[in-house]
Design an enzyme around this catalytic site. Structure first.
Site, short mmCIF file in Angstrom:
data_model
loop_
_atom_site.label_atom_id
_atom_site.label_comp_id
_atom_site.label_asym_id
_atom_site.label_seq_id
_atom_site.Cartn_x
_atom_site.Cartn_y
_atom_site.Cartn_z
N ASN A 1 46.09 32.77 31.96
CA ASN A 1 45.77 34.20 32.11
C ASN A 1 47.23 34.89 32.30
O ASN A 1 47.81 34.82 33.22
CB ASN A 1 44.82 34.15 33.41
N TRP A 2 47.57 35.72 31.32
CA TRP A 2 48.83 36.64 31.51
C TRP A 2 48.84 37.73 32.33
O TRP A 2 49.69 38.39 32.73
CB TRP A 2 49.32 36.94 30.16
N LYS A 3 47.35 38.13 32.78
CA LYS A 3 47.18 39.57 33.51
C LYS A 3 47.93 40.62 32.84
O LYS A 3 48.19 40.62 31.44
CB LYS A 3 47.51 39.19 34.98
N HIS B 1 37.01 37.66 37.09
CA HIS B 1 38.04 37.18 37.83
C HIS B 1 38.14 37.93 39.27
O HIS B 1 37.66 39.06 39.15
CB HIS B 1 39.31 37.46 36.84
N GLU C 1 40.34 39.50 40.54
CA GLU C 1 41.05 40.99 40.72
C GLU C 1 40.01 41.81 40.13
O GLU C 1 40.10 42.98 40.54
CB GLU C 1 42.12 40.66 40.07
N GLU D 1 38.18 29.29 41.55
CA GLU D 1 39.63 29.91 41.85
C GLU D 1 39.37 30.39 43.13
O GLU D 1 38.95 31.74 43.39
CB GLU D 1 39.80 31.00 40.83
N GLY E 1 47.96 33.47 43.38
CA GLY E 1 49.19 34.11 43.24
C GLY E 1 49.80 34.06 44.55
O GLY E 1 50.79 34.83 44.93
N SER F 1 47.48 29.12 42.10
CA SER F 1 48.91 28.45 42.23
C SER F 1 48.82 27.06 41.79
O SER F 1 49.56 26.37 42.46
CB SER F 1 49.02 28.52 43.68
N GLY G 1 47.52 31.10 36.24
CA GLY G 1 48.12 32.69 36.20
C GLY G 1 49.62 32.60 35.97
O GLY G 1 50.29 32.31 35.03
N GLY G 2 50.44 32.49 37.17
CA GLY G 2 51.75 32.65 37.30
C GLY G 2 52.42 31.87 36.33
O GLY G 2 53.48 32.21 35.53
C1 PEP Z 1 44.80 33.47 38.09
O1 PEP Z 1 45.11 34.54 38.16
O2 PEP Z 1 43.61 33.14 37.44
C2 PEP Z 1 45.30 32.32 38.63
C3 PEP Z 1 44.90 31.10 38.91
O3 PEP Z 1 46.75 32.80 39.23
P1 PEP Z 1 47.87 31.90 39.88
O4 PEP Z 1 48.01 30.48 38.94
O5 PEP Z 1 49.24 33.00 39.75
O6 PEP Z 1 47.59 31.68 41.18
#
Ligand code: PEP
Length: 249
Positions: free
Chosen positions: A9-11, A94, A96, A166, A172, A212, A233-234
């Protein structure tokens, strides 16, 4: 056998040239055939990423979709539009979106229906906030997200869903759920699915871990019997880290 999936997920990250450079770099790597790689760029780049990703059998998703068919909903994307550009997966709920855009389980259930009608695969996100975990309420919290967002589906429809667990406190933050915490919740979710739809259906649904997830922890997480991959994500913004995670099964 359930599918193993690693989705990035590049957000709201990457300019146009950076996004194209990232998918091109991902394309230069090979990943075990058993693993389905998915990238989920900002919508504005999806068409181009679909074309570039096809050469490496990488599939493409979108970060959000509308619960409506189409028409006067400024800023929204319908499932038919998403399908028409060749994306195949859509994130639903998600954390967010739930937190900043106030999306509720009932809205998400409608989004899921739209996507399934258009033969797209929803990646339905769930997960508790820290206060719920600390209060011992995390199982109940996730249970209501799953029941209210998904349990109106019949057996054929639920088989089209991918679930991503998640924990919000892990997204994050650099704090990954422990391998035991992840397996415990994934097993709980699979048990909910078993109770509602039976063993065969529950065992066919992929449940991804997100929060993470980095190359150094992915192998331990993915070794769990109910963890079928990751929503990243990151670490998905860096091709080498993303590929290292995908090669962690
Ligand atoms: C996400 O946004 O779905 C996610 C898992 O982010 P991160 O890996 O950065 O925690």
């Amino acid at each position: 056998m359930r599918k193993k999936i690693v989705a990035g997920n590049w957000k709201m990250n990457k300019t146009h040239s950076e996004a194209l450079a990232l998918i091109k770099e991902i394309n230069q790597h090979t990943v075990n055939d058993e693993v389905q790689l998915i990238v989920i760029p900002p919508s504005i780049y999806v068409s181009e990423v679909v074309n570039l990703a096809a050469s490496n059998n990488v599939r493409v998703g979108v970060q959000n979709s509308s619960q409506y068919d189409g028409g006067a909903y400024t800023g929204e994307l319908s499932s038919a539009m998403i399908k028409s550009v060749g994306a195949q997966f859509v994130l639903v709920g998600h954390s967010e979106r739930r937190e900043y855009f106030k999306e509720k389980n009932a809205d998400l259930a409608l989004k899921v229906d739209q996507l399934i009608n258009d033969d797209l695969t929803p990646i339905y996100c769930c997960g508790e906030v820290l206060e719920d975990r600390e209060a011992g309420n995390h199982f109940n919290f996730v249970k209501s997200q799953i029941e209210e967002g998904l349990f109106h589906l019949d057996e054929t429809a639920i088989l089209k869903i991918v679930i991503a667990y998640e924990p919000v406190w892990a997204i994050g933050t650099g704090v990954t759920a422990s391998s035991d915490q992840a397996q415990e919740m994934h097993h709980f979710i699979r048990t909910l699915l078993t109770d509602k739809y039976g063993n065969d259906v529950a065992n066919a649904i992929s449940i991804l871990y997100g929060g993470s997830c980095k190359p150094n922890i992915a192998q331990e997480l993915f070794a769990n019997s109910d963890v079928d991959g990751g929503l990243i994500g990151g670490a998905s913004l860096n091709a080498q880290d993303f590929i290292a995670i995908a090669n962690s099964f």
